[in-house]
Design a protein around this motif. Sequence first.
Motif, PDB file in Angstrom:
ATOM      1  N   ALA A   1     -35.034  10.714 -10.265  1.00  0.00           N
ATOM      2  CA  ALA A   1     -35.873  10.390  -9.122  1.00  0.00           C
ATOM      3  C   ALA A   1     -35.591   8.969  -8.678  1.00  0.00           C
ATOM      4  CB  ALA A   1     -37.359  10.529  -9.471  1.00  0.00           C
ATOM      5  N   MET A   2     -35.733   8.755  -7.384  1.00  0.00           N
ATOM      6  CA  MET A   2     -35.668   7.405  -6.826  1.00  0.00           C
ATOM      7  C   MET A   2     -36.742   7.292  -5.777  1.00  0.00           C
ATOM      8  SD  MET A   2     -31.605   6.491  -6.504  1.00  0.00           S
ATOM      9  CE  MET A   2     -31.904   4.818  -5.906  1.00  0.00           C
ATOM     10  N   GLY A   3     -37.355   6.128  -5.724  1.00  0.00           N
ATOM     11  CA  GLY A   3     -38.439   5.985  -4.768  1.00  0.00           C
ATOM     12  C   GLY A   3     -38.838   4.546  -4.561  1.00  0.00           C
ATOM     13  N   TRP A   4     -40.017   4.384  -3.988  1.00  0.00           N
ATOM     14  CA  TRP A   4     -40.487   3.063  -3.586  1.00  0.00           C
ATOM     15  C   TRP A   4     -41.930   2.820  -4.021  1.00  0.00           C
ATOM     16  CZ3 TRP A   4     -37.003  -0.143  -1.270  1.00  0.00           C
ATOM     17  CH2 TRP A   4     -35.837   0.444  -0.787  1.00  0.00           C
TER      18      TRP A   4
ATOM     19  N   THR B   1     -41.475   8.873  -3.151  1.00  0.00           N
ATOM     20  CA  THR B   1     -40.354   9.097  -4.035  1.00  0.00           C
ATOM     21  C   THR B   1     -39.749  10.460  -3.767  1.00  0.00           C
ATOM     22  OG1 THR B   1     -39.627   8.791  -6.333  1.00  0.00           O
ATOM     23  CG2 THR B   1     -41.502  10.223  -5.969  1.00  0.00           C
ATOM     24  N   ILE B   2     -38.526  10.648  -4.232  1.00  0.00           N
ATOM     25  CA  ILE B   2     -37.840  11.911  -4.069  1.00  0.00           C
ATOM     26  C   ILE B   2     -37.254  12.323  -5.406  1.00  0.00           C
ATOM     27  CG2 ILE B   2     -35.718  10.763  -3.294  1.00  0.00           C
ATOM     28  CD1 ILE B   2     -35.310  13.197  -1.394  1.00  0.00           C
ATOM     29  N   SER B   3     -37.459  13.587  -5.737  1.00  0.00           N
ATOM     30  CA  SER B   3     -36.912  14.126  -6.971  1.00  0.00           C
ATOM     31  C   SER B   3     -35.476  14.561  -6.728  1.00  0.00           C
ATOM     32  CB  SER B   3     -37.756  15.323  -7.433  1.00  0.00           C
ATOM     33  OG  SER B   3     -37.068  16.026  -8.453  1.00  0.00           O
TER      34      SER B   3
ATOM     35  N   SER C   1     -35.601   9.632   2.300  1.00  0.00           N
ATOM     36  CA  SER C   1     -34.427  10.502   2.310  1.00  0.00           C
ATOM     37  C   SER C   1     -33.396   9.939   1.342  1.00  0.00           C
ATOM     38  CB  SER C   1     -33.841  10.605   3.723  1.00  0.00           C
ATOM     39  OG  SER C   1     -33.439   9.331   4.191  1.00  0.00           O
ATOM     40  N   ARG C   2     -32.351  10.719   1.096  1.00  0.00           N
ATOM     41  CA  ARG C   2     -31.355  10.291   0.126  1.00  0.00           C
ATOM     42  C   ARG C   2     -29.961  10.663   0.596  1.00  0.00           C
ATOM     43  NH1 ARG C   2     -31.924  14.827  -4.703  1.00  0.00           N
ATOM     44  NH2 ARG C   2     -31.702  16.645  -3.367  1.00  0.00           N
TER      45      ARG C   2
ATOM     46  N   LEU D   1     -36.019   4.514   3.015  1.00  0.00           N
ATOM     47  CA  LEU D   1     -37.420   4.645   3.398  1.00  0.00           C
ATOM     48  C   LEU D   1     -37.534   4.225   4.854  1.00  0.00           C
ATOM     49  CD1 LEU D   1     -40.265   5.346   2.287  1.00  0.00           C
ATOM     50  CD2 LEU D   1     -40.629   2.881   2.041  1.00  0.00           C
ATOM     51  N   GLN D   2     -37.734   5.199   5.719  1.00  0.00           N
ATOM     52  CA  GLN D   2     -37.945   4.932   7.131  1.00  0.00           C
ATOM     53  C   GLN D   2     -39.435   4.725   7.344  1.00  0.00           C
ATOM     54  OE1 GLN D   2     -35.699   4.621   9.755  1.00  0.00           O
ATOM     55  NE2 GLN D   2     -37.509   3.994  10.918  1.00  0.00           N
ATOM     56  N   MET D   3     -39.790   3.557   7.814  1.00  0.00           N
ATOM     57  CA  MET D   3     -41.202   3.210   7.985  1.00  0.00           C
ATOM     58  C   MET D   3     -41.495   3.045   9.470  1.00  0.00           C
ATOM     59  SD  MET D   3     -41.657   0.512   4.829  1.00  0.00           S
ATOM     60  CE  MET D   3     -40.607  -0.730   5.575  1.00  0.00           C
ATOM     61  N   ASN D   4     -42.318   3.934   9.993  1.00  0.00           N
ATOM     62  CA  ASN D   4     -42.703   3.890  11.405  1.00  0.00           C
ATOM     63  C   ASN D   4     -44.184   3.569  11.536  1.00  0.00           C
ATOM     64  OD1 ASN D   4     -40.057   4.697  12.105  1.00  0.00           O
ATOM     65  ND2 ASN D   4     -40.619   6.864  11.966  1.00  0.00           N
TER      66      ASN D   4
END
Length: 129
Positions: free
Chosen positions: A33-36, A50-52, A71-72, A81-84
């Motif tokens: 997993a990778m995430g924020w 996060t994304i598995s 997304s990955r 990480l797209q932050m809108n």
Amino acid sequence: QVQLVESGGGLVQAGGSLRLSCAASGRTDSTYAMGWFRQVLGKEREFVSTISWIRGSTYWADSVKGRFTISRDNAKNTVYLQMNSLKPEDTAVYYCAADFSGATYRSNNYISAMLYDYWGQGTQVTVSS
């Protein structure tokens, strides 16, 4: 050894957008997993998204759902990480986190910081009102 290199932070006005990137290098053949996560001075680090890598599933904190997208790129071992629609309360240091031990997968818990074993140096995101 694994290194996580973040980029993309900065200053933006409320309602604006930013895109964070985190590239993993080194022993990355067993990414789970990778995430924020993010942290404000004096407060605990909190889960963002996060994304598995195994399941392909994604997770978000309620506070960012509908505004942030994770997304990955498997080939680059990079997570984005797209932050809108950013809000002043999104201001924090954002940390990339990665699980290479499988702790998130085995526990099916992707929001606990304790289950991630590698961290980036952090990138500042400041949203002005």
